[in-house]
Every structure is written in structure tokens, then in C-alpha cells.
Design a protein around this motif. Structure first.
Motif, PDB file in Angstrom:
ATOM      1  N   MET A  34      -2.607  -3.443 -27.247  1.00  0.00           N
ATOM      2  CA  MET A  34      -3.785  -3.544 -26.385  1.00  0.00           C
ATOM      3  C   MET A  34      -4.102  -2.149 -25.873  1.00  0.00           C
ATOM      4  SD  MET A  34      -2.848  -7.002 -24.244  1.00  0.00           S
ATOM      5  CE  MET A  34      -4.549  -7.505 -23.905  1.00  0.00           C
ATOM      6  N   GLY A  35      -5.352  -1.939 -25.503  1.00  0.00           N
ATOM      7  CA  GLY A  35      -5.685  -0.600 -25.038  1.00  0.00           C
ATOM      8  C   GLY A  35      -7.045  -0.500 -24.390  1.00  0.00           C
ATOM      9  N   TRP A  36      -7.339   0.698 -23.965  1.00  0.00           N
ATOM     10  CA  TRP A  36      -8.616   1.014 -23.320  1.00  0.00           C
ATOM     11  C   TRP A  36      -9.282   2.182 -24.039  1.00  0.00           C
ATOM     12  CZ3 TRP A  36     -10.616  -1.987 -19.522  1.00  0.00           C
ATOM     13  CH2 TRP A  36      -9.740  -2.864 -18.883  1.00  0.00           C
ATOM     14  N   TYR A  37     -10.566   2.048 -24.221  1.00  0.00           N
ATOM     15  CA  TYR A  37     -11.410   3.101 -24.775  1.00  0.00           C
ATOM     16  C   TYR A  37     -12.548   3.325 -23.788  1.00  0.00           C
ATOM     17  CZ  TYR A  37      -8.980   2.459 -29.201  1.00  0.00           C
ATOM     18  OH  TYR A  37      -8.026   2.403 -30.177  1.00  0.00           O
ATOM     19  N   LEU A  47     -10.542   6.992 -27.431  1.00  0.00           N
ATOM     20  CA  LEU A  47      -9.349   6.317 -26.945  1.00  0.00           C
ATOM     21  C   LEU A  47      -8.938   6.890 -25.590  1.00  0.00           C
ATOM     22  CD1 LEU A  47      -6.188   5.388 -28.878  1.00  0.00           C
ATOM     23  CD2 LEU A  47      -5.957   6.842 -26.883  1.00  0.00           C
ATOM     24  N   VAL A  48      -8.555   5.998 -24.678  1.00  0.00           N
ATOM     25  CA  VAL A  48      -8.019   6.412 -23.388  1.00  0.00           C
ATOM     26  C   VAL A  48      -6.504   6.203 -23.373  1.00  0.00           C
ATOM     27  CG1 VAL A  48      -8.018   6.008 -20.906  1.00  0.00           C
ATOM     28  CG2 VAL A  48     -10.168   5.874 -22.202  1.00  0.00           C
ATOM     29  N   ALA A  49      -6.080   4.986 -23.673  1.00  0.00           N
ATOM     30  CA  ALA A  49      -4.653   4.678 -23.654  1.00  0.00           C
ATOM     31  C   ALA A  49      -4.409   3.381 -24.412  1.00  0.00           C
ATOM     32  CB  ALA A  49      -4.143   4.540 -22.225  1.00  0.00           C
ATOM     33  N   THR A  50      -3.221   3.296 -25.019  1.00  0.00           N
ATOM     34  CA  THR A  50      -2.820   2.064 -25.691  1.00  0.00           C
ATOM     35  C   THR A  50      -1.392   1.710 -25.290  1.00  0.00           C
ATOM     36  OG1 THR A  50      -2.001   3.238 -27.643  1.00  0.00           O
ATOM     37  CG2 THR A  50      -4.302   2.482 -27.694  1.00  0.00           C
ATOM     38  N   ILE A  51      -1.059   0.430 -25.467  1.00  0.00           N
ATOM     39  CA  ILE A  51       0.280  -0.048 -25.162  1.00  0.00           C
ATOM     40  C   ILE A  51       0.630  -1.151 -26.155  1.00  0.00           C
ATOM     41  CG2 ILE A  51      -0.593  -1.684 -23.418  1.00  0.00           C
ATOM     42  CD1 ILE A  51       2.043  -1.122 -21.846  1.00  0.00           C
ATOM     43  N   ALA A  91     -17.837   6.699 -17.423  1.00  0.00           N
ATOM     44  CA  ALA A  91     -18.076   6.118 -18.745  1.00  0.00           C
ATOM     45  C   ALA A  91     -18.048   4.598 -18.620  1.00  0.00           C
ATOM     46  CB  ALA A  91     -17.014   6.571 -19.738  1.00  0.00           C
ATOM     47  N   VAL A  92     -18.438   3.944 -19.704  1.00  0.00           N
ATOM     48  CA  VAL A  92     -18.170   2.511 -19.837  1.00  0.00           C
ATOM     49  C   VAL A  92     -16.799   2.380 -20.487  1.00  0.00           C
ATOM     50  CG1 VAL A  92     -18.885   0.337 -20.851  1.00  0.00           C
ATOM     51  CG2 VAL A  92     -20.615   1.969 -20.050  1.00  0.00           C
ATOM     52  N   TYR A  93     -15.932   1.634 -19.845  1.00  0.00           N
ATOM     53  CA  TYR A  93     -14.568   1.438 -20.330  1.00  0.00           C
ATOM     54  C   TYR A  93     -14.471   0.086 -21.036  1.00  0.00           C
ATOM     55  CZ  TYR A  93     -12.914   5.587 -17.944  1.00  0.00           C
ATOM     56  OH  TYR A  93     -12.705   6.890 -17.561  1.00  0.00           O
ATOM     57  N   TYR A  94     -13.926   0.126 -22.249  1.00  0.00           N
ATOM     58  CA  TYR A  94     -13.808  -1.066 -23.076  1.00  0.00           C
ATOM     59  C   TYR A  94     -12.346  -1.409 -23.317  1.00  0.00           C
ATOM     60  CZ  TYR A  94     -18.721  -0.269 -24.255  1.00  0.00           C
ATOM     61  OH  TYR A  94     -20.085  -0.080 -24.201  1.00  0.00           O
ATOM     62  N   CYS A  95     -12.044  -2.677 -23.188  1.00  0.00           N
ATOM     63  CA  CYS A  95     -10.727  -3.194 -23.528  1.00  0.00           C
ATOM     64  C   CYS A  95     -10.699  -3.529 -25.019  1.00  0.00           C
ATOM     65  CB  CYS A  95     -10.457  -4.447 -22.695  1.00  0.00           C
ATOM     66  SG  CYS A  95      -8.923  -5.286 -23.064  1.00  0.00           S
ATOM     67  N   ASN A  96      -9.568  -3.289 -25.645  1.00  0.00           N
ATOM     68  CA  ASN A  96      -9.385  -3.601 -27.063  1.00  0.00           C
ATOM     69  C   ASN A  96      -8.025  -4.246 -27.259  1.00  0.00           C
ATOM     70  OD1 ASN A  96      -8.163  -2.507 -29.860  1.00  0.00           O
ATOM     71  ND2 ASN A  96     -10.354  -2.867 -30.066  1.00  0.00           N
ATOM     72  N   ALA A  97      -7.948  -5.226 -28.143  1.00  0.00           N
ATOM     73  CA  ALA A  97      -6.671  -5.891 -28.357  1.00  0.00           C
ATOM     74  C   ALA A  97      -6.584  -6.475 -29.753  1.00  0.00           C
ATOM     75  CB  ALA A  97      -6.470  -6.998 -27.326  1.00  0.00           C
ATOM     76  N   TYR A  98      -5.372  -6.421 -30.295  1.00  0.00           N
ATOM     77  CA  TYR A  98      -5.058  -7.136 -31.523  1.00  0.00           C
ATOM     78  C   TYR A  98      -4.394  -8.445 -31.114  1.00  0.00           C
ATOM     79  CZ  TYR A  98      -6.179  -3.119 -34.404  1.00  0.00           C
ATOM     80  OH  TYR A  98      -6.837  -2.101 -35.041  1.00  0.00           O
ATOM     81  N   ILE A  99      -5.038  -9.528 -31.489  1.00  0.00           N
ATOM     82  CA  ILE A  99      -4.593 -10.855 -31.074  1.00  0.00           C
ATOM     83  C   ILE A  99      -4.287 -11.701 -32.308  1.00  0.00           C
ATOM     84  CG2 ILE A  99      -5.232 -12.986 -29.878  1.00  0.00           C
ATOM     85  CD1 ILE A  99      -4.999 -10.701 -27.942  1.00  0.00           C
ATOM     86  N   VAL A 100      -3.146 -12.382 -32.238  1.00  0.00           N
ATOM     87  CA  VAL A 100      -2.818 -13.387 -33.248  1.00  0.00           C
ATOM     88  C   VAL A 100      -3.205 -14.735 -32.650  1.00  0.00           C
ATOM     89  CG1 VAL A 100      -1.007 -14.446 -34.617  1.00  0.00           C
ATOM     90  CG2 VAL A 100      -0.939 -11.990 -34.144  1.00  0.00           C
TER      91      VAL A 100
END
Length: 120
Positions: A34-37, A47-51, A91-100
Motif C-alpha cells: 500500500m502507498g501514497w502518491y 511516489l511519496v511512500a510505500t509499505i 498536492a492531491v494525495y492518492y492512496c494506492n494498494a494491491y488487493i487480493v
């Protein structure tokens, strides 16, 4: 169907702090990275940060030491604590995630974005 819902954006003075949250909901089996852009006006999304699910983190050089990403795997939620904010963080901050999902299909999802404005 999986959705990412962000919250926590707003207007803050330089040097201030904000905490963003992003909760994944729907037919979720598990969440992976998951992360933030963010995307500033006239600029590309960056990219801002990922975890990872194992809590390994990665940060853009511009936010190292000021931002901290964390997650709650039980809640499928990712957070971004932003301290010592600068006008250039606007900025506009967007959440991103890889989901199963529950069909065991792994897909990439984006949130709708939340505005962060740093200004006096």
C-alpha cells in the motif's frame, strides 16, 4: 468490488502536521503493498511512500525524515503522518494498494484523492 477511501487532507500552515488515512473496503481477502502518491498542479504524479504487508517502507527523498507511513493490516488501512510540512508538499494525495479479493484475484486500486494545501 474493492474501494479505497481517503480522509485527512486539508489546509495547514508551513511547519504544521496532517495525518492521512486510507481504508480499503469490499470483497477483500488480503492487502499487499500500500502507498501514497501525490500530484501537484502541472506536474506528474509521484511516489511519496510505500509499505509492504511485512511493514517494509520506502520514501521519496523529498519527504524522508518528515513523513511516516504505517498500516493496520487487520483494518486494511494505511496512514501517512506528515510533519514539518512545506508549501511544496501542496498536492492531491492518492492512496494506492494491491488487493487480493475473495476470488483470489490481485489488482491495483487507487483512491479518489485528497487535497493537501500548505500555505500561510
Amino acid at each position: 468490488q474493492v474501494q479505497l477511501v481517503e480522509s485527512g487532507g486539508g489546509l495547514v500552515q508551513p511547519g504544521g502536521s496532517l495525518r492521512l488515512s486510507c481504508a480499503a473496503s469490499g470483497s477483500i481477502f488480503s492487502s499487499n503493498a500500500m502507498g501514497w502518491y501525490r500530484q501537484a498542479p502541472g506536474k506528474q504524479r509521484e511516489l511519496v511512500a510505500t509499505i509492504t504487508a511485512g511493514l517494509s517502507t520506502n520514501y521519496a527523498d523529498s519527504v524522508k525524515g518528515r513523513f511516516a507511513i504505517s498500516r493496520d493490516n487487520a483494518k486494511n488501512t494505511v496512514y501517512l503522518q506528515m510533519n514539518s510540512l512545506k508549501p511544496e508538499d501542496t498536492a492531491v494525495y492518492y492512496c494506492n494498494a494491491y488487493i487480493v479479493d475473495r476470488t483470489y484475484s490481485r489488482r491495483n486500486y487507487w483512491g479518489q484523492g485528497t487535497q493537501v494545501t500548505v500555505s500561510s
